[in-house]
Design a protein around this motif. Sequence first.
Motif, PDB file in Angstrom:
ATOM      1  N   LYS A  92       0.833  -1.206   0.000  1.00 53.68           N
ATOM      2  CA  LYS A  92       0.000   0.000   0.000  1.00 53.68           C
ATOM      3  C   LYS A  92       0.868   1.257   0.000  1.00 53.68           C
ATOM      4  CE  LYS A  92      -4.099  -2.034   2.205  1.00 53.68           C
ATOM      5  NZ  LYS A  92      -4.934  -2.102   3.417  1.00 53.68           N
ATOM      6  N   TRP A  95       2.324   1.682  -3.420  1.00 55.09           N
ATOM      7  CA  TRP A  95       1.293   2.122  -4.367  1.00 55.09           C
ATOM      8  C   TRP A  95       1.120   3.654  -4.283  1.00 55.09           C
ATOM      9  CZ3 TRP A  95       1.427  -2.682  -5.922  1.00 55.09           C
ATOM     10  CH2 TRP A  95       0.603  -3.133  -6.944  1.00 55.09           C
ATOM     11  N   ILE A  96       1.309   4.180  -3.074  1.00 51.49           N
ATOM     12  CA  ILE A  96       1.204   5.643  -2.920  1.00 51.49           C
ATOM     13  C   ILE A  96       2.491   6.304  -3.407  1.00 51.49           C
ATOM     14  CG2 ILE A  96       1.054   7.530  -1.230  1.00 51.49           C
ATOM     15  CD1 ILE A  96      -0.872   5.672   0.381  1.00 51.49           C
ATOM     16  N   ASN A  97       3.624   5.754  -3.016  1.00 47.80           N
ATOM     17  CA  ASN A  97       4.898   6.361  -3.430  1.00 47.80           C
ATOM     18  C   ASN A  97       5.052   6.404  -4.943  1.00 47.80           C
ATOM     19  OD1 ASN A  97       5.674   6.844  -0.818  1.00 47.80           O
ATOM     20  ND2 ASN A  97       6.814   4.910  -0.627  1.00 47.80           N
ATOM     21  N   GLU A  98       4.632   5.322  -5.600  1.00 47.43           N
ATOM     22  CA  GLU A  98       4.747   5.283  -7.066  1.00 47.43           C
ATOM     23  C   GLU A  98       3.557   5.963  -7.738  1.00 47.43           C
ATOM     24  OE1 GLU A  98       7.349   4.301  -8.676  1.00 47.43           O
ATOM     25  OE2 GLU A  98       8.444   3.285  -7.066  1.00 47.43           O
ATOM     26  N   GLN A  99       2.590   6.423  -6.947  1.00 50.92           N
ATOM     27  CA  GLN A  99       1.384   7.071  -7.501  1.00 50.92           C
ATOM     28  C   GLN A  99       0.772   6.186  -8.590  1.00 50.92           C
ATOM     29  OE1 GLN A  99       0.243  10.843  -6.603  1.00 50.92           O
ATOM     30  NE2 GLN A  99       0.814   9.483  -4.916  1.00 50.92           N
ATOM     31  N   VAL A 100       0.473   4.956  -8.188  1.00 52.94           N
ATOM     32  CA  VAL A 100      -0.008   3.958  -9.146  1.00 52.94           C
ATOM     33  C   VAL A 100      -1.435   4.224  -9.641  1.00 52.94           C
ATOM     34  CG1 VAL A 100      -0.556   1.519  -9.495  1.00 52.94           C
ATOM     35  CG2 VAL A 100       1.533   2.150  -8.273  1.00 52.94           C
ATOM     36  N   PRO A 101      -2.411   4.388  -8.746  1.00 54.45           N
ATOM     37  CA  PRO A 101      -3.803   4.380  -9.233  1.00 54.45           C
ATOM     38  C   PRO A 101      -4.131   5.589 -10.111  1.00 54.45           C
ATOM     39  CG  PRO A 101      -3.723   4.014  -6.850  1.00 54.45           C
ATOM     40  CD  PRO A 101      -2.357   4.463  -7.278  1.00 54.45           C
ATOM     41  N   GLN A 102      -4.954   5.337 -11.098  1.00 56.29           N
ATOM     42  CA  GLN A 102      -5.552   6.455 -11.834  1.00 56.29           C
ATOM     43  C   GLN A 102      -7.025   6.470 -11.422  1.00 56.29           C
ATOM     44  OE1 GLN A 102      -4.253   6.971 -15.932  1.00 56.29           O
ATOM     45  NE2 GLN A 102      -2.210   6.254 -15.421  1.00 56.29           N
ATOM     46  N   GLY A 104      -8.481   4.015 -10.228  1.00 58.94           N
ATOM     47  CA  GLY A 104      -8.372   3.319  -8.954  1.00 58.94           C
ATOM     48  C   GLY A 104      -9.281   2.117  -8.774  1.00 58.94           C
ATOM     49  N   PRO A 108      -7.628  -2.223  -5.693  1.00 60.04           N
ATOM     50  CA  PRO A 108      -7.694  -3.201  -4.596  1.00 60.04           C
ATOM     51  C   PRO A 108      -7.394  -4.625  -5.087  1.00 60.04           C
ATOM     52  CG  PRO A 108      -9.494  -1.641  -4.403  1.00 60.04           C
ATOM     53  CD  PRO A 108      -8.831  -1.367  -5.737  1.00 60.04           C
ATOM     54  N   ILE A 111      -3.650  -4.983  -5.743  1.00 59.18           N
ATOM     55  CA  ILE A 111      -2.869  -5.092  -4.507  1.00 59.18           C
ATOM     56  C   ILE A 111      -3.065  -6.473  -3.863  1.00 59.18           C
ATOM     57  CG2 ILE A 111      -2.613  -4.169  -2.159  1.00 59.18           C
ATOM     58  CD1 ILE A 111      -3.333  -1.375  -3.404  1.00 59.18           C
ATOM     59  N   ARG A 145       3.577   1.275 -13.652  1.00 54.35           N
ATOM     60  CA  ARG A 145       3.802   1.643 -12.245  1.00 54.35           C
ATOM     61  C   ARG A 145       3.472   0.492 -11.299  1.00 54.35           C
ATOM     62  NH1 ARG A 145       3.368   8.019 -11.324  1.00 54.35           N
ATOM     63  NH2 ARG A 145       4.225   8.611 -13.344  1.00 54.35           N
ATOM     64  N   ILE A 146       2.551  -0.362 -11.688  1.00 58.22           N
ATOM     65  CA  ILE A 146       2.245  -1.532 -10.857  1.00 58.22           C
ATOM     66  C   ILE A 146       3.498  -2.395 -10.728  1.00 58.22           C
ATOM     67  CG2 ILE A 146       0.974  -3.742 -10.839  1.00 58.22           C
ATOM     68  CD1 ILE A 146      -1.446  -2.149 -12.001  1.00 58.22           C
TER      69      ILE A 146
ATOM     70  N   GLY B  68      -9.536   9.457 -12.798  1.00 58.29           N
ATOM     71  CA  GLY B  68      -8.200   8.899 -12.880  1.00 58.29           C
ATOM     72  C   GLY B  68      -7.192   9.856 -13.473  1.00 58.29           C
ATOM     73  N   ARG B 209      -1.164  12.870  -5.445  1.00 60.30           N
ATOM     74  CA  ARG B 209      -2.593  13.045  -5.711  1.00 60.30           C
ATOM     75  C   ARG B 209      -3.430  12.796  -4.464  1.00 60.30           C
ATOM     76  NH1 ARG B 209      -4.199   9.822 -11.010  1.00 60.30           N
ATOM     77  NH2 ARG B 209      -6.038   9.621  -9.681  1.00 60.30           N
ATOM     78  N   ILE B 212      -5.432   9.328  -4.070  1.00 59.47           N
ATOM     79  CA  ILE B 212      -4.771   8.016  -4.149  1.00 59.47           C
ATOM     80  C   ILE B 212      -4.853   7.189  -2.857  1.00 59.47           C
ATOM     81  CG2 ILE B 212      -2.457   6.971  -4.337  1.00 59.47           C
ATOM     82  CD1 ILE B 212      -2.153   8.378  -6.990  1.00 59.47           C
ATOM     83  N   LYS B 215      -7.877   5.198  -2.767  1.00 64.45           N
ATOM     84  CA  LYS B 215      -7.958   4.208  -3.839  1.00 64.45           C
ATOM     85  C   LYS B 215      -7.034   3.016  -3.574  1.00 64.45           C
ATOM     86  CE  LYS B 215      -9.601   7.340  -7.407  1.00 64.45           C
ATOM     87  NZ  LYS B 215      -9.329   8.112  -8.635  1.00 64.45           N
ATOM     88  N   VAL B 216      -6.153   3.177  -2.595  1.00 63.47           N
ATOM     89  CA  VAL B 216      -5.241   2.096  -2.226  1.00 63.47           C
ATOM     90  C   VAL B 216      -5.821   1.279  -1.072  1.00 63.47           C
ATOM     91  CG1 VAL B 216      -2.987   1.661  -1.161  1.00 63.47           C
ATOM     92  CG2 VAL B 216      -3.162   3.204  -3.114  1.00 63.47           C
ATOM     93  N   TYR B 222     -17.137   4.868  -5.223  1.00 70.26           N
ATOM     94  CA  TYR B 222     -17.671   4.949  -6.582  1.00 70.26           C
ATOM     95  C   TYR B 222     -19.189   4.809  -6.461  1.00 70.26           C
ATOM     96  CZ  TYR B 222     -12.762   3.995  -7.527  1.00 70.26           C
ATOM     97  OH  TYR B 222     -11.389   4.061  -7.545  1.00 70.26           O
TER      98      TYR B 222
END
Lengths: 164, 719
Positions: A92, A95-102, A104, A108, A111, A145-146, B68, B209, B212, B215-216, B222
């Motif tokens: 988790k 996922w934040i550090n790499e700013q993965v989700p668009q 989103g 889940p 991950i 990024r994933i 997104g 962002r 994020i 979303k994690v 949604y």
Amino acid sequence: MYALEKSTVSFKLNGKEVHAKIDNQSILLWTLRDQFALTGTKFSCGMSQCGACTIHLDGKAIRSCTLPTSAVKGKSVTTIEGLNHEVGTRLKEAWINEQVPQCGYCQPGQIMQASALLQENDNPSREDIIEHMEGVLCRCGAYYRIIKAIQSSTKTAYHGSRSE
Amino acid sequence: MAPEVNSRSRRAFIRNAGGVSFLIATGTWFTTKSEVLRNRNESTSIGSWVTVAPDGQITILNPAAEMGQGSMTALAIIIAEEMDANWKDVRIENSPIEPDTYGLQWGGQLGGPMITVGSRTVRGYYHALRLAGAQIRKCFVQAAAIKWNTDASEIETRESIAFHTSSEKQLTYGEIASFMEVPESLPSVSENDLKKVEDFSMIGSVVHRYDIPGKVNGTAQYAIDIRVPGMQYAMISRSPVYGARPELDNEDEVRTMDGISHIVTLSHGIGVVGESFEKCLAAKRALKITWSQGNKADGYDSRVAFDEYMQLADGSQMGESITELGDVHKAFSEASKEYHTVFRNDFVYHAQMEPLNAVVSVASDGKSAEAWYGSQAPDRARDAIATELGIAFEDVTVHNCFLGGGFGRRSMSDYVVEATQISEKIKAPVKLVWTREDDVQYGAFRPISLQSMSASVNQKGELTGWKYRIVGTGDGLLASGARVPYYSIPNKMVDLHSIDHGVRTKHWRSVGHGPNKYAIEAFIDQIARDQKTDPFKFRKRLLATSPRELKVLEKVAEMCNWTSAVPEGRGRGMAFAERSGALVAGVAEISVDKETGKIKVHQFWCAMDAGLVVQPDNAIAQLEGGIILGLSSALHESITFSGGVVQQSNFHNYSIARISDTPENIDIHIIPSQENPAGVGEASTPVVGAAIANAFLDLTGKPLTHMPFTPDRVKMILG
């Protein structure tokens, strides 16, 4: 027309013993969302094609959109909301550090799938990652990024980055 | 406590128990739009945009859909930057769906539609929000100046704190908010009050962002996650052929199924309502429906449609003119060589991961409604509910949630209207969920199209004539991206024939730019290679009078070391495109498995000039995602119709890019610029198809002329 047989099924959900009301149509994804308000597990394809609904069943990554709720009787289910062990926390954070989700929506599931990989293999190659993650779709195309986030979540990479 | 606003004054911010709220009212805009604001203030909603609480928390409203692309963070950064807010104090909430207040800058003023389309958001709010941020900062400075009995010029601000330069005095914005006197209107500001680009601390830096973390950890909401008391699930079996009307043959049987409460007949389908998703799905599957005949799309076959397109492409009848420059006929009559290639593009489906859905609760008297949805046009969706119920816009309360992908599909309101119709009929709240099969088979697709390209070249190998006819369905959707004003070709003629097949088409990320830039850029490589000119050099010549575009092209060539030898077994291809003001050049490096016909993209280089970029890391993420999406549409995606019916239904037969398609290396460079921001969200997608096709041409000497380049098509081309 016909009445379905209703029953109760007990299982462990995010570490707690729970009871769900089910019948023979009940699907785990919807039981989790509707009876336990765990909406982090997502509906997307309904036929185990996209992985947005991935949860852990006794530690293994499983698609919940096609799994009868009755099948988890006496087992342990973990959702994104309950993924709090060390590997989950590392992921988790990455996922934040790499700013993965668009958008989103699939994250889940991504991950949960990634967590099952790192629990089995803490030093996966890029090929291992791709093979293991192939079943989880991301329409925003956050795959690049994933991969980076998983690579930076291995114990070595994580602790390495901490000691810098 | 409801805030009080004196509607006869022109107060631009209000005091209430929670601190101060700022109505955004910038420069001349305020005087011209004050009527609207006043009217809004007299109704229940207050057009506040920024609220500063005494404890220092700054709440900034987000007027755009967050699907997104990250603009909910970008817009707040723009305000926070100019007001010198400490980002740690900032909280972002969705604005009410009030287009008069929160709509895009449209003709220079805020108050246009609240649409999140066409990569408009950042560029559509940038100037207004900078001015607003500067005005808010000025309010704090003036209030501190009065408090300290000093001149405003002696006060500086930084990270939510006002400092008196010649003494030790300082006050936080929260402290100032607790005593600030409310002026009649916001102080006026001009361009001179704005920060200089070199003084930005947030714009152009990496700011994580806001959306994020949720979303994690699974808490992001949604529309599909919304649950309201008394809510039932609903599902619809829709016309397999667009336009067909249903007649239900077994209503009694389905109505008495376990957990089913209602059957609702709609013009285009039969709705089932029940206690759960599973119950509705079982009931939907049990429906026996006879569909009406005589629909326009009856018998439509998308493969056969290309033959019809070919006739129009070869015919003498001109279509709608897109570009006309010079004398194309003369150019061709004097040509030393002519080229001609026909390109084809299949229908493409949005495949946003969250299937369409909406929660709507119509009051039992039908005179008001509340709705939760994820929409790219939440104002239009609100209006559609009001129209459907015959009530006023103000009587519909709406909540725009996070969108699990949009890509253009969620700018339609069909799913919201359906949920409204069902809730109105059953007089209870419903959550309407489209299954993936519904989402595919009742889709509205990026249109099928054929691009017939002709070019003339003179003895020096220069392009002298450019004749380009587009034939397809979807009218204006086909035209986007067809123009090439940046290429200096003296004679150009582009025209368009659109045929209505009675099937639905819609904007799809980058719209016609996907198919058109593919055809244009692949055609250019064919000509360049036949002329024995390096495609990069060939384009450089074409861009001789377009310095900004040329710089982008040169950058990508430098990034991939274009003149270096391509590794054995690989090909490299280049493409250039503009979209929403952003200029993008891309290079793909590919290999082909001759046995399977599978193309693998190993590397992708991309350079972009999009003016000033507010969130560079997010822009890179958008370009990465846009490349993957472009790759997905170029290699995999095809919707076909047979007998008027969509032949695909889910991800097992509508393949999209999976993680194994990810290039090993994606290298992106954003060219630094202080020009006005352009749109980033769709920028990289249009170059991908041609970059791959050109790499294939480089590797095999054979052109790819039908997108997607599926293994079967590739094998056929390779013989």
